[in-house]
Design a protein around this motif. Structure first.
Motif, mmCIF file in Angstrom:
data_model
loop_
_atom_site.group_PDB
_atom_site.id
_atom_site.type_symbol
_atom_site.label_atom_id
_atom_site.label_comp_id
_atom_site.label_asym_id
_atom_site.label_seq_id
_atom_site.Cartn_x
_atom_site.Cartn_y
_atom_site.Cartn_z
ATOM 1 N N ALA A 170 5.654 -2.203 7.860
ATOM 2 C CA ALA A 170 5.355 -0.766 7.774
ATOM 3 C C ALA A 170 4.112 -0.472 6.925
ATOM 4 O O ALA A 170 3.826 -1.184 5.956
ATOM 5 N N ARG A 171 3.391 0.551 7.302
ATOM 6 C CA ARG A 171 2.214 1.041 6.564
ATOM 7 C C ARG A 171 2.453 2.488 6.161
ATOM 8 O O ARG A 171 3.091 3.239 6.899
ATOM 9 N N TYR A 172 1.917 2.873 5.017
ATOM 10 C CA TYR A 172 2.030 4.271 4.600
ATOM 11 C C TYR A 172 1.170 5.147 5.507
ATOM 12 O O TYR A 172 0.074 4.726 5.899
ATOM 13 N N PRO A 173 1.637 6.344 5.782
ATOM 14 C CA PRO A 173 0.786 7.257 6.552
ATOM 15 C C PRO A 173 -0.434 7.686 5.721
ATOM 16 O O PRO A 173 -0.391 7.645 4.489
ATOM 17 N N VAL A 174 -1.472 8.074 6.393
ATOM 18 C CA VAL A 174 -2.694 8.526 5.698
ATOM 19 C C VAL A 174 -2.319 9.693 4.770
ATOM 20 O O VAL A 174 -1.543 10.571 5.143
ATOM 21 N N GLY A 175 -2.841 9.644 3.565
ATOM 22 C CA GLY A 175 -2.585 10.728 2.618
ATOM 23 C C GLY A 175 -1.372 10.485 1.730
ATOM 24 O O GLY A 175 -1.138 11.221 0.778
ATOM 25 N N HIS A 176 -0.613 9.429 2.015
ATOM 26 C CA HIS A 176 0.556 9.123 1.167
ATOM 27 C C HIS A 176 0.056 8.712 -0.221
ATOM 28 O O HIS A 176 -0.863 7.882 -0.327
ATOM 29 N N PRO A 177 0.647 9.244 -1.283
ATOM 30 C CA PRO A 177 0.134 8.928 -2.634
ATOM 31 C C PRO A 177 0.131 7.433 -2.948
ATOM 32 O O PRO A 177 -0.753 6.951 -3.676
ATOM 33 N N CYS A 178 1.109 6.687 -2.409
ATOM 34 C CA CYS A 178 1.209 5.258 -2.763
ATOM 35 C C CYS A 178 0.129 4.406 -2.084
ATOM 36 O O CYS A 178 -0.160 3.299 -2.536
ATOM 37 N N ALA A 179 -0.447 4.934 -0.992
ATOM 38 C CA ALA A 179 -1.387 4.134 -0.200
ATOM 39 C C ALA A 179 -2.675 3.816 -0.941
ATOM 40 O O ALA A 179 -3.343 2.825 -0.638
ATOM 41 N N THR A 180 -3.014 4.641 -1.918
ATOM 42 C CA THR A 180 -4.267 4.409 -2.646
ATOM 43 C C THR A 180 -4.006 4.204 -4.137
ATOM 44 O O THR A 180 -4.945 4.203 -4.937
#
Ligand code: SF4
Lengths: 95, 387
Positions: free
Chosen positions: B304-314
């Motif tokens: 799974a990948r975080y959706p764009v804009g998810h705080p954890c993704a960056t």
């Protein structure tokens, strides 16, 4: 009198991720885990049943590119190590 | 060419195996729940309070699981519960696992460990027995477990195992009712020469009961507790050094940074497979399906990948986050959800270690982006951060 050898039941062999492992079942083992070389793993398989050092040497030189003398020396060392970690049973028998 | 039984230290071979397992996606580690019921009535428990008598794996079923794990290349098996020693066939299951050549870890409250079990484990040692300690005094211990004499029996079990040299570690959940005693328990463990660990994430009950969440520590309480256990956060800093920032390799939209579905899995009493025991969402069943089928499904889940804009993704602190996909899933229903409690703990800790200027996450100042799943209203009300 010929000495015959068979692996004991105090260790279990497993091949995990290509590593040949001898796993100790009991608390009196010097180490919980030993790594076997591929040739040692082959010999462990042969030791499934009683066999003599000569039979082991013949099997080893048939399977691997190794002279009878080298095989005999290696097997001698290997059996001594197995004996030391209590992974070997020994039996004297009259031919 | 030569033969031989090289005596390679456990850690060396384990590191080597781990590297190979990661490269080839071999399920080296498995957690197997053999029983869901328990002889204690712990207030924080996520599994036993809602378990029924039949929530246990039979010996035959355990054999099926162990066989499949063995064929798949699993090396370590954690036998867990519930309380494993209340399983009538624990000994048979354990010996079966030993004879299969697994390295075995055991979770237990140790209440049933007397001379006979201690002798048994000395003869057939596990890798580690992990014993839960629930308080530093009989009063606090038994207030949590609800069982008279449980403190005394646990202390005796620790001594019996120590006398016999059985490998052991101690652990205690960090919660509102244990936090003040954790330093005492840690010191006691050290006085016995034993490793001690604690975890501050409290999960809802398996069937949805939210009562345990009332015991969850707030971010301030977590940090203060960690400062007392690890003054100056020296150990935490050592851990964080390799896991913070872009260069660490932990920053990005990958949801699962752990070994779940890559080198590890968990199996519940009904054969259901999850990423780990914290996750209760099964992806398949080993009583009914082949290992490969279930392992593929788990692989799909952990990709799974975080959706764009998810705080954890960056996030720079993803690698040291107080939460993980399984704890987030327990509170939001999705591994890709977002739990501000974990975020606050992590940022506060990052601040204490000098990695963050304020200790306040972006979502507090700018809000949580829309479309990100957070704990439902009832769950959120139970969590201290929103009280
Ligand atoms: S919850 Fe917060 S600290 Fe944890 S990874 Fe996500 S953004 Fe980072």
């Amino acid at each position: 009198m010929a000495t015959r050898f068979m692996r004991g039941d105090r260790h279990v062999y497993r091949n995990i991720a290509g590593e040949h492992l001898l796993i100790a079942l009991h608390g009196d083992s010097p180490e919980p885990l030993f790594a076997l070389t591929p040739t040692a793993a082959f010999l462990w398989e042969q030791l499934n049943d009683w066999c003599t050092q000569e039979e082991l040497a013949a099997a080893l030189s048939q399977r691997f590119d190794v002279t009878a003398e080298q095989a005999a020396r290696d097997i001698n060392d290997f059996l001594a190590q197995l004996d030391e970690v209590r992974a070997l049973q020994t039996q004297e028998s009259t031919p | 060419m030569s033969c031989g039984v090289p005596v390679i230290r456990g850690e060396t071979i384990r590191d080597r195996l781990m590297a190979k397992a990661r490269a080839d996606r071999i399920p080296l580690q498995a957690e197997v729940e053999i029983i869901a019921t328990c002889n204690f009535k712990c207030v924080h428990c996520y599994i036993a309070p809602c378990a029924e008598h039949e929530d246990r794996m039979s010996l035959e079923q355990a054999r099926v699981i162990l066989r499949k794990l063995m064929d798949a290349g699993t090396m370590t098996v954690l036998l867990t519960g519930g309380e494993v020693l209340t399983h009538k066939q624990f000994k048979e299951i354990y010996l079966e696992a030993k004879r299969c050549g697994f390295q075995i870890f055991i979770n237990t409250n140790a209440y049933l460990i007397g001379e006979r079990w201690a002798d048994f484990f000395a003869e057939w040692p596990p890798e580690t027995i992990s014993i839960s300690i629930y308080g530093a005094t009989p009063e606090s211990y038994e207030r949590l477990t609800g069982i008279p004499r449980s403190y005394e029996r646990c202390m005796r079990a620790v001594d019996l195992l120590l006398e016999r040299g059985v490998p052991m570690e101690l652990k205690c959940p960090a919660m509102t009712i244990t936090k003040d005693e954790l330093p005492l328990i840690k010191a006691w463990a050290a006085s016995k020469g034993l490793r001690f660990r604690t975890d501050h994430n409290i999960m809802p009950q398996e069937k949805g009961g939210l009562q345990p969440l009332q015991l969850q520590l707030s971010p301030e309480e977590v940090i203060s507790m960690q400062q007392r256990l690890d003054p100056g956060l020296v150990e935490q800093r050592r851990y964080a050094e390799r896991r913070v920032g872009e260069a660490s390799g932990f920053v990005g939209d990958r949801v699962y940074l752990c070994g779940a579905g890559k080198i590890s899995l968990a199996i519940n009493v009904h054969g259901g497979v999850t990423t780990c025991t914290t996750s209760r969402k099964v992806v398949g069943n080993l009583f009914e399906q082949s290992f490969d089928e279930v392992w593929d499904a788990l692989g799909g889940k952990v990709a799974a990948r975080y959706p764009v804009g998810h705080p954890c993704a960056t996030c720079q602190f993803h690698g040291i986050c107080a939460g993980c996909p399984a704890t987030v899933e327990s509170l939001t229903g999705l591994p890709t959800g977002y739990v501000q409690l974990y975020c606050k703990i992590t940022h506060m800790r990052a601040y204490e270690m000098g990695y963050h200027p304020t200790g306040v996450p972006r979502t507090v100042t700018s809000g949580i982006p829309s479309g990100i799943v957070t704990p439902g209203a009832t769950t959120a009300r139970m969590l201290p951060v929103l009280n």
